[in-house]
Scaffold this active site. Structure first.
Site, mmCIF file in Angstrom:
data_model
loop_
_atom_site.group_PDB
_atom_site.id
_atom_site.type_symbol
_atom_site.label_atom_id
_atom_site.label_comp_id
_atom_site.label_asym_id
_atom_site.label_seq_id
_atom_site.Cartn_x
_atom_site.Cartn_y
_atom_site.Cartn_z
ATOM 1 N N SER A 148 -25.391 5.607 -22.238
ATOM 2 C CA SER A 148 -26.657 6.323 -22.347
ATOM 3 C C SER A 148 -26.815 7.264 -21.136
ATOM 4 C CB SER A 148 -27.810 5.319 -22.449
ATOM 5 O OG SER A 148 -29.018 5.939 -22.782
ATOM 6 N N ASP A 320 -26.730 4.871 -34.127
ATOM 7 C CA ASP A 320 -27.443 5.351 -32.943
ATOM 8 C C ASP A 320 -27.974 6.744 -33.243
ATOM 9 O OD1 ASP A 320 -28.354 6.188 -30.493
ATOM 10 O OD2 ASP A 320 -26.489 5.810 -29.405
ATOM 11 N N HIS A 353 -29.041 2.454 -30.850
ATOM 12 C CA HIS A 353 -28.624 2.820 -29.491
ATOM 13 C C HIS A 353 -28.328 1.588 -28.639
ATOM 14 C CE1 HIS A 353 -28.120 5.386 -26.053
ATOM 15 N NE2 HIS A 353 -29.118 4.831 -25.390
#
Length: 384
Positions: A148, A320, A353
């Protein structure tokens, strides 16, 4: 179980920031796992995401339940094996987990920074991390790795210090945020700054915390971390407490918590508001917004990534939607345009995610295989 120990390093020299401001007399909190070998060739830097810290793996001797956020990935015999690699986790500047941030005292004024803490960027974090590595005597990393926002830092390392990185592992990340992601961040920030307890960011001296804003910010963020499939599977339309006197089971209230998903989001928001700093949330989400290495090249990502010369592993997850596989494929294409050595795995996982933090055998095996091959190439089969 791996026993972790938090460390801190003070830097007296000023750190120039991208905004034009400087930061002086700052500290970085960090942890290390494993042993640095004789030629210091087995170091791996882990960059953390929004609400994480330098506590990457293991537990503290006096806090046996405080497990590192990537402990399933990092440790003896794990995908990133600390019997072979020396792993470093660093807490970013502006955080609320030890490194200098808004809750600390500004040495120039003697007062708590609060909202006066300077805006920091991904590039600033990378420069601070490089200073820490200098102090540890590590001139080149075997790898830099992150998921991320941490993946953005890993990518930035390859552009800011291309000669200092041999491999980059970029997981569930993107070369910049799209408009939708910036919009989510802005709504979360508005929730915080419009909380009456925010006090223009100087709430510390008032003895209050803008918990209402933090709760809403976390609820908004948490929705984006989960996939629709996961939310439906875990909660569906289940009621928290069905009413028996009508056929629907509804209370017909606009104020009460009726659905299980509502209860879950409120729980996550309450928990977050107890430990996270509001000014830190503003700083980190803005750093996410600003990151865009292609901006200086007219939006041409291929030109931007031409500076990178290490080997890459990129991983994305099918569900995601916040950092979709298409964003990882953008980076893969740009790197291939520059004839870089790139491996790419797109994992079909239902978790959204958050998948980058969870146990998935395919995901863990991809990372394990990559580091196994790296260890053979670098001849770091065991620590010296």
């Amino acid at each position: 179980m791996l026993i972790a120990e938090s460390q801190s390093m003070l830097f007296e020299a000023s750190l120039p920031l991208q905004s034009g401001a400087t930061l002086r007399g700052y500290s970085l909190s960090y942890e290390t796992y494993g042993t640095l070998n004789a030629d210091k060739s087995n170091a791996v830097l882990i960059c953390h995401a929004l609400n994480a810290s330098h506590h990457v793996a293991g537990v503290y001797a006096d806090q046996p339940k405080n497990l590192g956020w990537w402990d399933n990935m990092i440790g003896p015999g794990k995908s990133l094996d600390t019997d072979r690699f020396f792993v470093i986790g660093v807490n970013n500047l502006g955080s609320c987990f030890g490194s200098t941030g808004p809750m600390h005292t500004n040495p120039d004024t003697g007062r708590v920074y609060g909202a006066d803490f300077p805006v920091v960027t991904v590039e600033d974090w990378v420069n601070a991390q490089a200073r820490l590595l200098d102090a540890l005597g590590i001139q080149q990393l075997a790898a830099v790795m992150g998921g991320s926002l941490g993946g953005m830092q890993a990518l930035s390392w390859t552009l800011q210090y291309p000669e200092r990185v041999k491999h980059a592992v970029v997981v569930a990340s993107a070369p910049n945020l799209n408009a939708e992601n910036i919009a989510f961040n802005e709504v979360a920030r508005r929730a915080i700054v419009t909380d009456p307890d925010f006090n223009d960011g100087h709430f510390y001296s008032k003895g209050v915390v803008p918990k209402r804003g933090l709760r809403i910010a976390r609820m908004i963020g948490h929705i984006t971390y989960l996939s629709d499939d996961v939310m439906n599977e875990k909660f569906g339309r289940e009621l928290r407490e069905a009413v028996t006197h009508n056929p629907t089971g509804y209370k017909y209230s606009t104020q009460e918590v009726e659905f299980q998903i509502e209860s879950y989001l409120r729980y996550q928001g309450d928990k977050f508001s107890e430990y996270f700093d509001a000014n830190t949330y503003l700083l980190i989400t803005r750093a996410l917004d600003y990151f865009d290495p292609a901006r200086a090249f007219g939006g041409d990502l291929s030109k931007a990534l031409a500076r990178a010369n290490c080997k890459f592993l990129l991983i994305s997850f099918s569900t995601d939607w916040r950092f979709s596989p298409a964003r990882s494929r953008e980076m893969v294409k740009a790197l291939l345009d520059n004839r870089r050595d790139v491996s790419y795995a797109e994992i079909d996982a239902p978790h959204g995610h958050d998948a980058f933090l969870l146990d998935d055998a395919r995901y863990m095996n991809v990372v394990r295989s990559y580091f196994d091959n790296m260890a053979k190439t670098l001849n770091v089969g065991g620590a010296a």
